[in-house]
Design a protein around this motif. Sequence first.
Motif, PDB file in Angstrom:
ATOM      1  N   GLN A  62       8.035 -72.015 -11.107  1.00  0.00           N
ATOM      2  CA  GLN A  62       7.754 -71.792 -12.578  1.00  0.00           C
ATOM      3  C   GLN A  62       6.835 -71.677 -13.720  1.00  0.00           C
ATOM      4  OE1 GLN A  62      10.120 -69.040 -14.235  1.00  0.00           O
ATOM      5  NE2 GLN A  62      11.390 -69.339 -12.404  1.00  0.00           N
ATOM      6  N   ALA A  63       6.078 -73.421 -13.265  1.00  0.00           N
ATOM      7  CA  ALA A  63       5.543 -73.379 -14.814  1.00  0.00           C
ATOM      8  C   ALA A  63       4.242 -73.352 -13.973  1.00  0.00           C
ATOM      9  CB  ALA A  63       5.227 -74.987 -14.513  1.00  0.00           C
ATOM     10  N   LEU A  64       3.829 -72.942 -12.892  1.00  0.00           N
ATOM     11  CA  LEU A  64       2.515 -72.546 -12.080  1.00  0.00           C
ATOM     12  C   LEU A  64       2.076 -70.827 -12.392  1.00  0.00           C
ATOM     13  CD1 LEU A  64       1.023 -74.288 -10.370  1.00  0.00           C
ATOM     14  CD2 LEU A  64       2.165 -73.294  -8.099  1.00  0.00           C
ATOM     15  N   TYR A  65       3.139 -70.481 -11.977  1.00  0.00           N
ATOM     16  CA  TYR A  65       2.583 -68.954 -12.188  1.00  0.00           C
ATOM     17  C   TYR A  65       2.525 -68.076 -14.014  1.00  0.00           C
ATOM     18  CZ  TYR A  65       4.442 -68.088  -7.179  1.00  0.00           C
ATOM     19  OH  TYR A  65       5.027 -67.607  -6.572  1.00  0.00           O
ATOM     20  N   THR A  66       3.344 -69.060 -14.691  1.00  0.00           N
ATOM     21  CA  THR A  66       3.253 -68.976 -16.182  1.00  0.00           C
ATOM     22  C   THR A  66       1.787 -69.489 -16.527  1.00  0.00           C
ATOM     23  OG1 THR A  66       5.893 -69.926 -16.168  1.00  0.00           O
ATOM     24  CG2 THR A  66       4.145 -69.675 -18.292  1.00  0.00           C
ATOM     25  N   ALA A  67       1.704 -70.564 -15.482  1.00  0.00           N
ATOM     26  CA  ALA A  67      -0.037 -71.132 -16.660  1.00  0.00           C
ATOM     27  C   ALA A  67      -1.261 -69.765 -16.295  1.00  0.00           C
ATOM     28  CB  ALA A  67      -0.100 -72.703 -16.405  1.00  0.00           C
ATOM     29  N   LEU A 112       8.250 -83.479 -16.901  1.00  0.00           N
ATOM     30  CA  LEU A 112       6.951 -84.030 -16.000  1.00  0.00           C
ATOM     31  C   LEU A 112       6.596 -82.993 -15.567  1.00  0.00           C
ATOM     32  CD1 LEU A 112       7.275 -88.424 -16.564  1.00  0.00           C
ATOM     33  CD2 LEU A 112       6.247 -86.103 -17.935  1.00  0.00           C
ATOM     34  N   TRP A 113       7.871 -82.637 -14.876  1.00  0.00           N
ATOM     35  CA  TRP A 113       7.525 -82.039 -13.114  1.00  0.00           C
ATOM     36  C   TRP A 113       6.845 -80.535 -14.120  1.00  0.00           C
ATOM     37  CZ3 TRP A 113       7.357 -85.728 -10.273  1.00  0.00           C
ATOM     38  CH2 TRP A 113       7.592 -86.451  -9.766  1.00  0.00           C
ATOM     39  N   TYR A 114       7.086 -80.428 -14.856  1.00  0.00           N
ATOM     40  CA  TYR A 114       6.599 -78.984 -15.419  1.00  0.00           C
ATOM     41  C   TYR A 114       5.592 -79.068 -15.983  1.00  0.00           C
ATOM     42  CZ  TYR A 114       6.681 -74.189 -17.897  1.00  0.00           C
ATOM     43  OH  TYR A 114       6.550 -72.719 -18.165  1.00  0.00           O
ATOM     44  N   ALA A 115       4.573 -80.044 -16.569  1.00  0.00           N
ATOM     45  CA  ALA A 115       3.631 -80.163 -17.463  1.00  0.00           C
ATOM     46  C   ALA A 115       2.813 -79.995 -16.784  1.00  0.00           C
ATOM     47  CB  ALA A 115       4.072 -81.391 -18.113  1.00  0.00           C
ATOM     48  N   GLY A 116       3.098 -81.398 -15.364  1.00  0.00           N
ATOM     49  CA  GLY A 116       1.963 -81.816 -14.131  1.00  0.00           C
ATOM     50  C   GLY A 116       1.573 -80.151 -13.810  1.00  0.00           C
ATOM     51  N   ALA A 117       2.145 -79.608 -13.278  1.00  0.00           N
ATOM     52  CA  ALA A 117       2.709 -78.015 -12.620  1.00  0.00           C
ATOM     53  C   ALA A 117       1.433 -77.245 -13.528  1.00  0.00           C
ATOM     54  CB  ALA A 117       3.687 -77.848 -12.279  1.00  0.00           C
ATOM     55  N   GLY A 119      -0.367 -77.671 -15.956  1.00  0.00           N
ATOM     56  CA  GLY A 119      -1.729 -77.943 -15.849  1.00  0.00           C
ATOM     57  C   GLY A 119      -2.444 -77.551 -14.508  1.00  0.00           C
ATOM     58  N   LEU A 120      -2.044 -78.085 -13.313  1.00  0.00           N
ATOM     59  CA  LEU A 120      -2.758 -77.471 -12.492  1.00  0.00           C
ATOM     60  C   LEU A 120      -2.714 -75.709 -12.111  1.00  0.00           C
ATOM     61  CD1 LEU A 120      -0.944 -79.709  -9.280  1.00  0.00           C
ATOM     62  CD2 LEU A 120      -3.031 -79.721 -10.262  1.00  0.00           C
ATOM     63  N   GLY A 121      -1.259 -75.350 -12.911  1.00  0.00           N
ATOM     64  CA  GLY A 121      -1.533 -73.925 -12.967  1.00  0.00           C
ATOM     65  C   GLY A 121      -2.632 -73.494 -13.142  1.00  0.00           C
ATOM     66  N   LEU A 122      -3.101 -74.159 -14.870  1.00  0.00           N
ATOM     67  CA  LEU A 122      -3.971 -74.209 -15.850  1.00  0.00           C
ATOM     68  C   LEU A 122      -5.379 -74.349 -14.942  1.00  0.00           C
ATOM     69  CD1 LEU A 122      -3.563 -75.245 -18.978  1.00  0.00           C
ATOM     70  CD2 LEU A 122      -3.149 -73.158 -18.566  1.00  0.00           C
ATOM     71  N   VAL A 123      -5.630 -75.247 -14.225  1.00  0.00           N
ATOM     72  CA  VAL A 123      -6.965 -75.631 -14.390  1.00  0.00           C
ATOM     73  C   VAL A 123      -7.002 -74.662 -12.509  1.00  0.00           C
ATOM     74  CG1 VAL A 123      -8.440 -77.446 -11.889  1.00  0.00           C
ATOM     75  CG2 VAL A 123      -6.398 -78.446 -13.868  1.00  0.00           C
ATOM     76  N   ALA A 124      -6.347 -74.417 -11.629  1.00  0.00           N
ATOM     77  CA  ALA A 124      -6.443 -73.537 -10.753  1.00  0.00           C
ATOM     78  C   ALA A 124      -6.566 -72.032 -11.176  1.00  0.00           C
ATOM     79  CB  ALA A 124      -5.325 -73.479 -10.064  1.00  0.00           C
ATOM     80  N   GLY A 125      -6.367 -71.647 -12.619  1.00  0.00           N
ATOM     81  CA  GLY A 125      -6.255 -70.321 -12.858  1.00  0.00           C
ATOM     82  C   GLY A 125      -7.942 -70.502 -13.961  1.00  0.00           C
ATOM     83  N   ARG A 126      -8.065 -71.731 -14.303  1.00  0.00           N
ATOM     84  CA  ARG A 126      -9.826 -71.393 -14.412  1.00  0.00           C
ATOM     85  C   ARG A 126     -11.083 -71.451 -14.198  1.00  0.00           C
ATOM     86  NH1 ARG A 126      -9.617 -70.927 -19.817  1.00  0.00           N
ATOM     87  NH2 ARG A 126      -7.636 -72.204 -21.078  1.00  0.00           N
TER      88      ARG A 126
END
Length: 184
Positions: A62-67, A112-117, A119-126
């Motif tokens: 969920q975190a990854l897709y949302t980011a 914490l898992w959500y925040a980490g994922a 963050g990864l999603g944001l980096v990947a997206g950028r």
Amino acid sequence: MNSPLDSAIAVADAALRTLFAKPHATRPTPQPESPSGPLNDAERREAGALMRVNHVGEVCAQALYTAQAAVTRDAALRAHFSEAAREETDHLAWTVQRLEELGARPSVLNPLWYAGAFGLGLVAGRLGDALSLGFVAETERQVEAHLDGHLDRLPAADSASRAVINQMKVDEARPENCRRRPRC
Ligand SMILES: [Fe+2]
């Protein structure tokens, strides 16, 4: 095009719903062909631990897709990631339900898992849409491999958890899900 405030509200809403609201599946929980046999305490604990990990995986999805939906400038891709998050809500709901049935609790580290994922999603997206999609593809491949491992480790009598995991695997391999991956 969403304003930054709209996006921020949507992101916060998604995070709070994933972490603190009871998820609602659009499909019934997968049922085993034969009902689960009785589980002893050790088997129940083992099944609960495995389903907890699966639930963490769904929280991270969920975190990854949302980011990635928040970061992409491509409206079609944004809709795609948002739709993917909606589809994955079934998995979130099923794993929560199975945890409850097993008398187990979700991970207290989920924020914490959500925040980490996220963050990864944001980096990947950028890094660009192609890389972002590649990142999703690799993540989903790892998740599928993980689910296989869990099927091997689940107590033999726990057909209810097995039915949920099997359907999650089938969903990941569906052609419409393949479309959101560069290779499938
Ligand atoms: Fe999933």
